[in-house]
Design a protein around this motif. Structure first.
Motif, PDB file in Angstrom:
ATOM      1  N   ALA A 444       0.731  -1.243  -0.019  1.00 19.75           N
ATOM      2  CA  ALA A 444      -0.112   0.139  -0.077  1.00 19.75           C
ATOM      3  C   ALA A 444       0.968   1.249  -0.005  1.00 19.75           C
ATOM      4  O   ALA A 444       0.258   2.344  -0.036  1.00 19.75           O
ATOM      5  N   GLY A 445       2.259   1.103   0.095  1.00 16.27           N
ATOM      6  CA  GLY A 445       2.997   2.397  -0.110  1.00 16.27           C
ATOM      7  C   GLY A 445       3.428   2.813   1.309  1.00 16.27           C
ATOM      8  O   GLY A 445       3.902   3.969   1.478  1.00 16.27           O
ATOM      9  N   MET A 464      -4.468   4.782  10.323  1.00 16.10           N
ATOM     10  CA  MET A 464      -5.577   3.675  10.749  1.00 16.10           C
ATOM     11  C   MET A 464      -6.486   3.446   9.703  1.00 16.10           C
ATOM     12  O   MET A 464      -7.215   2.413   9.485  1.00 16.10           O
ATOM     13  N   ASP A 465      -7.095   4.373   8.859  1.00 11.20           N
ATOM     14  CA  ASP A 465      -7.870   4.345   7.703  1.00 11.20           C
ATOM     15  C   ASP A 465      -7.325   3.019   6.954  1.00 11.20           C
ATOM     16  O   ASP A 465      -8.084   2.114   6.392  1.00 11.20           O
ATOM     17  N   VAL A 466      -6.025   3.083   6.432  1.00  7.73           N
ATOM     18  CA  VAL A 466      -5.441   2.187   5.633  1.00  7.73           C
ATOM     19  C   VAL A 466      -5.442   0.585   6.666  1.00  7.73           C
ATOM     20  O   VAL A 466      -5.675  -0.121   5.852  1.00  7.73           O
ATOM     21  N   ARG A 472     -10.545  -5.135   6.728  1.00  4.35           N
ATOM     22  CA  ARG A 472     -11.638  -5.414   5.902  1.00  4.35           C
ATOM     23  C   ARG A 472     -11.504  -6.343   4.620  1.00  4.35           C
ATOM     24  O   ARG A 472     -12.250  -7.351   4.430  1.00  4.35           O
ATOM     25  N   CYS A 473     -10.318  -6.143   3.877  1.00  4.76           N
ATOM     26  CA  CYS A 473     -10.102  -6.993   2.708  1.00  4.76           C
ATOM     27  C   CYS A 473      -9.740  -8.356   2.976  1.00  4.76           C
ATOM     28  O   CYS A 473     -10.152  -9.313   2.547  1.00  4.76           O
ATOM     29  N   TRP A 474      -8.988  -8.319   4.278  1.00  2.63           N
ATOM     30  CA  TRP A 474      -8.902  -9.893   4.632  1.00  2.63           C
ATOM     31  C   TRP A 474     -10.162 -10.593   5.012  1.00  2.63           C
ATOM     32  O   TRP A 474     -10.350 -11.750   4.838  1.00  2.63           O
ATOM     33  N   VAL A 475     -10.959  -9.800   5.829  1.00  2.00           N
ATOM     34  CA  VAL A 475     -12.280 -10.733   6.311  1.00  2.00           C
ATOM     35  C   VAL A 475     -13.048 -10.932   5.160  1.00  2.00           C
ATOM     36  O   VAL A 475     -14.011 -12.138   5.370  1.00  2.00           O
ATOM     37  N   VAL A 498     -11.968   1.504   1.213  1.00  2.43           N
ATOM     38  CA  VAL A 498     -11.506   2.497   0.126  1.00  2.43           C
ATOM     39  C   VAL A 498     -10.182   1.757  -0.628  1.00  2.43           C
ATOM     40  O   VAL A 498     -10.113   1.867  -1.972  1.00  2.43           O
ATOM     41  N   LEU A 499      -9.284   1.313   0.275  1.00  2.93           N
ATOM     42  CA  LEU A 499      -8.123   0.834  -0.200  1.00  2.93           C
ATOM     43  C   LEU A 499      -8.302  -0.836  -0.580  1.00  2.93           C
ATOM     44  O   LEU A 499      -8.932  -1.480   0.146  1.00  2.93           O
ATOM     45  N   GLN A 500      -8.018  -1.276  -1.764  1.00  7.67           N
ATOM     46  CA  GLN A 500      -8.027  -2.734  -2.083  1.00  7.67           C
ATOM     47  C   GLN A 500      -6.731  -3.221  -1.657  1.00  7.67           C
ATOM     48  O   GLN A 500      -5.711  -3.056  -2.592  1.00  7.67           O
TER      49      GLN A 500
END
Length: 579
Positions: A444-445, A464-466, A472-475, A498-500
């Motif tokens: 994610a950089g 913390m947003d990232v 969320r993507c893991w779940v 928001v981030l994949q």
């Protein structure tokens, strides 16, 4: 020596042997070998650095003298030049200082004695004077004298008469080198340090409990560029069990979280800085460690009224969400630059809304804490190299090298850390491996590293947003059971990421030590490896958890035999008087 050695146990540590009486008269804890070894390693590096800084100062002076040959520039003229430098908290410890901005260039001032050489006034560095403010048996002072090359006089203080007698006995027991370098005095450390301002190059504080009552006098007794080595063992207080007590001792309110031990380090640093500021002084941490049951910091002390203004930039309040692992830092101060002038202003606030934007719960507020770097990575690497080059001289080599290796890989400019297991506990999901999570953050950089404080802790500059988007993507790939809608995890998962996240393994997902399978977190070498009873306290059955059943039973049987002997003697005296 006019004493019966049968009454004493000979304890060997490093190159020193001490005599310890069978009774618990003078405090000694085998566990602190890690503490003493780390201190010796830092002290060796400090002496080398001090010499290098002095040579750089002389070189600078010689260049000035060459440019202005008709003037004899004294070392004291250079030393008394005001230092307006400050530490940029956004700068990594690995970056180089700008010329003239490094306060270490003008350190060791009071330990230099001008010597005339070829008509020029030069300076020579005296061996550093060391004060061990709370010496007990004197083991630490004796190890410094016997094992640290180039060290000067060591003053060992204690306000307990039995401890001073034990220290003097151990000095004699360790021969001429110890006798020539170590002095033991019966004195209150606070009074002694106050009456000897800017007298010592190194002050070592290792009290039984909190060092707070010694800090004010300690920062006054150290020369410019000198080193304060300070231990705090009151971890329950520093880690939030008694927040109001921590505030009264250190001026900061702790928060109970997985990062509480690192927060303890930062609270102690903030407290030392606060005491130093009262005398137009400030600190630069070179190493801060949490080991076993205590925290220990190594800081250098400098005097500069202008650099002291940067203190609010190095301190922050912490907002910790009560529903999830989110935390945010609120800097106390900020600066505004215009042309060549710099204005110091209060920090912008608030950094958080009334409710957490992730789980909609309230925040707890703690601090202020030291939010600037707590290590100097160049120092850490030098100390680690020194330890590895002399591994046979460190009884606790395995432990301190493991701690230093982990510290050398920490992100220096990221305060506190997250716990991957806590993140998963909030969402009630299975935990990804550390490598997978690290890879997602790197892809994610952002940067991420471990921490020496907790094997499961992860430091990252990702917001913390990232972090929550990655989870969320893991779940989504690893679904969880439905939870009540008002729970923190349900509120977080209800929002779309928001981030994949990209969970493909990144090259830097393993540190160099992990890739080489270097041990970083070692188990305790033996059972009951922890704090011990304060000197003079009677050992009872309730101390089994500290000392072990065998030790306690042995002490109790010894106490019973002594009591029986006293009874027999008193009965014999009574019989004699009645007869």
């Amino acid at each position: 020596m006019s004493m019966d050695l049968n009454d004493y146990t000979i304890i060997k540590e490093g190159e020193v042997e001490i005599l310890l009486h069978a009774k618990n008269e003078v405090f000694y804890n085998k566990t602190q070998v890690n503490n003493r070894d780390m201190s010796i390693a830092v002290l060796r590096t400090f002496i080398l650095r001090r010499k290098q800084e002095h040579e750089a100062l002389l070189s600078k002076r010689n260049k000035s003298a060459a440019n202005v040959p008709e003037k004899n520039v004294l070392i004291s003229d250079i030393e008394n030049k005001p230092n307006g430098s400050g530490m940029n908290t956004k700068k990594s410890n690995e970056e180089c200082e700008e010329p003239g901005e490094n306060p270490e260039e003008e350190s060791c001032t009071t330990s230099e004695e001008p010597v005339e050489t070829e008509g020029k006034v030069l300076g020579e560095v005296k061996p550093p004077r060391v004060l061990e403010a709370l010496s007990a048996s004197g083991l630490r002072a004796l190890r410094y004298a016997r094992e640290v090359e180039g060290i000067g006089k060591i003053i060992a203080l204690d306000n307990d008469k039995e401890a001073v007698e034990a220290c003097q006995r151990n000095i004699k027991f360790n021969g001429s080198v110890a006798c020539s370098k170590v002095e033991s005095h019966l004195a209150d450390a606070r009074v002694y340090m106050l009456t000897n301002p800017k007298e010592f190059d190194v002050v070592d504080l290792d009290p039984y409990g909190s060092p707070s009552v010694f800090l004010d006098s300690a920062v006054q007794s150290i020369v410019d560029g000198g080193m304060l080595m300070c231990t705090a063992t009151d971890m329950a207080v520093l880690c939030g069990a008694n927040g109001e007590v921590c505030y009264s001792k250190y001026g900061s309110y702790p928060l109970r979280g997985k990062y509480c031990h690192e927060m303890a380090l930062r609270i102690l640093l903030a407290s030392i800085e606060s005491h130093a500021n009262r005398y137009k002084r400030y600190i630069i941490p070179v190493l801060s460690v949490q080991m076993d049951f205590y925290v220990r910091v190594f800081v250098r002390i400098y005097t500069s009224a202008s650099a002291m203004k940067n203190t609010p930039l190095k301190l922050s309040y912490v907002y910790q969400c009560i529903g999830c692992d989110s935390f945010h830092l609120q800097p106390i101060g900020r600066t505004v630059s215009k042309n060549t002038s710099v204005r110091y202003l209060p920090g912008f606030a608030p950094v958080v809304p009334q409710e957490c934007s992730h789980c909609e719960k309230k925040f707890n507020m703690g601090g202020p804490i030291w939010s600037a770097p707590i290590h100097d990575q160049e120092w850490v690497m030098n100390i680690l190299e020194d330890v590895k080059s002399m591994k046979d001289r460190y009884p606790a080599y395995d432990r301190i090298s493991a701690v230093l290796t982990t510290i050398s890989e920490e992100l220096p400019d990221v305060p506190l850390f997250l716990s991957l297991h806590n993140l998963c506990a909030t969402l009630k999901c299975t935990s990804p491996s550390a490598v997978i999570f690290r890879s997602a953050v790197i892809n994610a950089g952002y940067r991420i590293s471990g921490t020496h404080v907790n094997p499961l802790g992860l430091k990252s500059d990702a917001p913390m947003d990232v972090i929550w988007d990655i989870m969320r993507c893991w779940v989504k790939n690893h679904p969880v059971k439905a939870q009540p809608a008002d729970q923190s995890g349900s509120v977080i998962l209800a929002k779309e990421p928001v981030l994949q996240a990209n969970f493909a393994r990144a090259v830097a997902s393993l540190s160099k030590a992990q890739a080489k399978k270097v041990a970083r977190f070692l188990p305790n070498p033996e059972r009951y490896w922890g704090p011990k009873l304060r000197a003079g306290r009677q050992i009872t059955s309730k101390h089994i958890s500290l000392l072990g059943e065998e030790t306690v039973n042995g002490c109790l049987s010894h106490q019973d035999s002594e009591l029986n002997t006293k009874r027999q003697k008193s009965e014999e005296i009574e019989d004699a008087t009645t007869a």
